[in-house]
Write an enzyme that holds these catalytic residues in place. Structure first.
Site, PDB file in Angstrom:
ATOM      1  N   HIS A   1      -7.092  11.580  -2.917  1.00 25.71           N
ATOM      2  CA  HIS A   1      -5.647  11.753  -2.758  1.00 25.71           C
ATOM      3  C   HIS A   1      -5.276  13.179  -3.173  1.00 25.71           C
ATOM      4  CE1 HIS A   1      -1.422  11.435  -3.019  1.00 25.71           C
ATOM      5  NE2 HIS A   1      -1.365  11.371  -4.337  1.00 25.71           N
TER       6      HIS A   1
ATOM      7  N   ASN B   1       1.786  16.973  -1.405  1.00 22.39           N
ATOM      8  CA  ASN B   1       1.427  15.599  -1.752  1.00 22.39           C
ATOM      9  C   ASN B   1       2.240  14.659  -0.875  1.00 22.39           C
ATOM     10  OD1 ASN B   1       1.185  13.058  -2.846  1.00 22.39           O
ATOM     11  ND2 ASN B   1       1.428  13.700  -4.971  1.00 22.39           N
TER      12      ASN B   1
ATOM     13  N   CYS C   1       0.891   6.180  -3.635  1.00 22.97           N
ATOM     14  CA  CYS C   1      -0.149   7.084  -3.117  1.00 22.97           C
ATOM     15  C   CYS C   1      -1.432   6.354  -2.757  1.00 22.97           C
ATOM     16  CB  CYS C   1      -0.442   8.187  -4.126  1.00 22.97           C
ATOM     17  SG  CYS C   1       1.027   9.108  -4.536  1.00 22.97           S
TER      18      CYS C   1
END
Ligand code: COA
Length: 321
Positions: A248, A278, A112
């Site tokens: 994020h 996500n 990520c």
């Protein structure tokens, strides 16, 4: 010489899986997913699309918006943990699709944090004069490493891509950027087997993401609070001077906790997990582009971005647009 983001572009697949869709396949509810994560729906690539296809679309938009000649690009860095194939890397696949050649093109594996890692590296190439025009991409097809029978993970992950063009600037541009990692936490969020590590007896679940969500949550909040405060301190910028916070997009509750610690009002926090889920390395540029396109983020704004992901890896970038 600093580097500056001169344009941003993004792409999500047209196929969307809603929370209601998931209610039909796993033991979950729309109410649980929204209240625990902030996610309402997630774009999922169709079977013909690989990560480089999404990355190429986002890159094409970023190049058009930058109003540059694509031949000016002299560096491509892609953050991804779901490359099309083991090799060649997604950077070179996009380079070929763009009809470009003869400059460095590579991928960064930082889950990520992939986009923030890639930005940090591109910034250094520009600072040293090695690059005059960099294409930085975060792109993922997480659906390919998601176990769609596991309610702990399948409600979270999604597919998409975001891209930015960076050029040298006499303005402030990227003011501060720092990366971090701690491999001690590797097993809390990982894919157990893959390209070179093979199980003795193989089952399909071995190749999917596994996450100890609650434990990841706690380390994420603590780390993200620390690195956000650190980024502001080292840049001599007070949180009241930050126009936008683009974290994020893993979990709205993590983001709210960090924003509260920074005393940032919720109007300054860019959220996009509601429609994007996500998307790992793609999540920050997707959220960034959403807020540029709807008119919130403007040239001259001060932006704090931060990421946290498997590894664990983390990073922050503070910039003036
Ligand atoms: N639907 C319904 N119930 C679910 C569920 C789902 N999709 N997923 C888990 N549950 C259940 C669990 O089984 C557990 O039930 P129990 O109390 O009977 O044992 C309960 O919900 C609570 O589970 P828990 O894992 O403690 O929930 P949580 O509040 O921590 O939320 C996450 C789970 C995954 C949303 C959250 O932990 C998270 O976001 N973690 C961090 C993600 C992250 O930052 N990743 C890093 C970058 S990708």
């Amino acid at each position: 010489m600093n580097s500056k983001i001169i344009s941003i572009g993004s792409y999500i697949p047209s196929n969307t899986v809603t929370n209601k869709d998931l209610e039909k396949t796993v033991d979950t509810t729309d109410e649980w997913i929204v209240s625990r994560t902030g996610i309402k729906q997630r774009p999922i690539a169709d079977s013909s699309q690989a990560t480089s296809d999404l990355a190429f679309e986002a890159a094409t938009i970023a190049i058009e918006r930058a109003k540059i000649d694509k031949n000016d690009i002299d560096l491509i860095i892609v953050g991804t943990c779901t490359p099309d194939v083991a090799t060649p890397n997604v950077g070179t696949l996009i380079q070929k699709r763009l009809g470009l050649s003869n400059f460095p093109a590579f991928s960064i594996e930082a889950a990520c944090s992939g986009f923030i890692y890639a930005l940090n590296i591109a910034d250094k190439f520009i600072k040293t004069g090695e690059s005059k025009c960099a294409l930085v991409v975060g792109a993922e097809t997480l659906s390919r490493i998601t176990n769609w029978d596991d309610r702990n993970t399948c409600v979270l992950f999604a597919d998409g891509a975001g891209a930015a063009i960076l050029k040298p600037t006499d303005d402030k541009g990227i003011i501060f950027s720092e990366l971090g990692a701690n491999g001690e936490y590797a097993d809390l969020l990982h894919v157990p087997y893959g390209t070179s590590r093979k199980p003795e007896k193989s089952s399909k679940d071995d190749y999917f993401l596994r996450m100890s969500g609650n434990e990841v949550f706690k380390v994420a909040v603590k780390t993200l609070e620390e690195i956000a405060i650190d980024a502001l301190k080292k840049s001599n910028i007070e949180s009241k001077d930050v126009d936008w916070f683009i974290p994020h997009q893993a979990n709205v509750r993590i983001i709210q906790a960090v924003a509260k610690r920074l005393e940032l009002p919720e109007e300054k926090v860019i959220l996009s997990m509601d429609i994007h889920g996500n998307t790992s390395a793609a999540s920050i540029p997707l959220a960034f582009d959403r807020a540029v396109q709807d008119g919130r983020i403007k040239k001259g704004d001060t932006i704090l971005m931060q990421s946290f992901g498997a590894g664990f890896t983390w990073g922050s970038v503070l910039l003036e647009l």
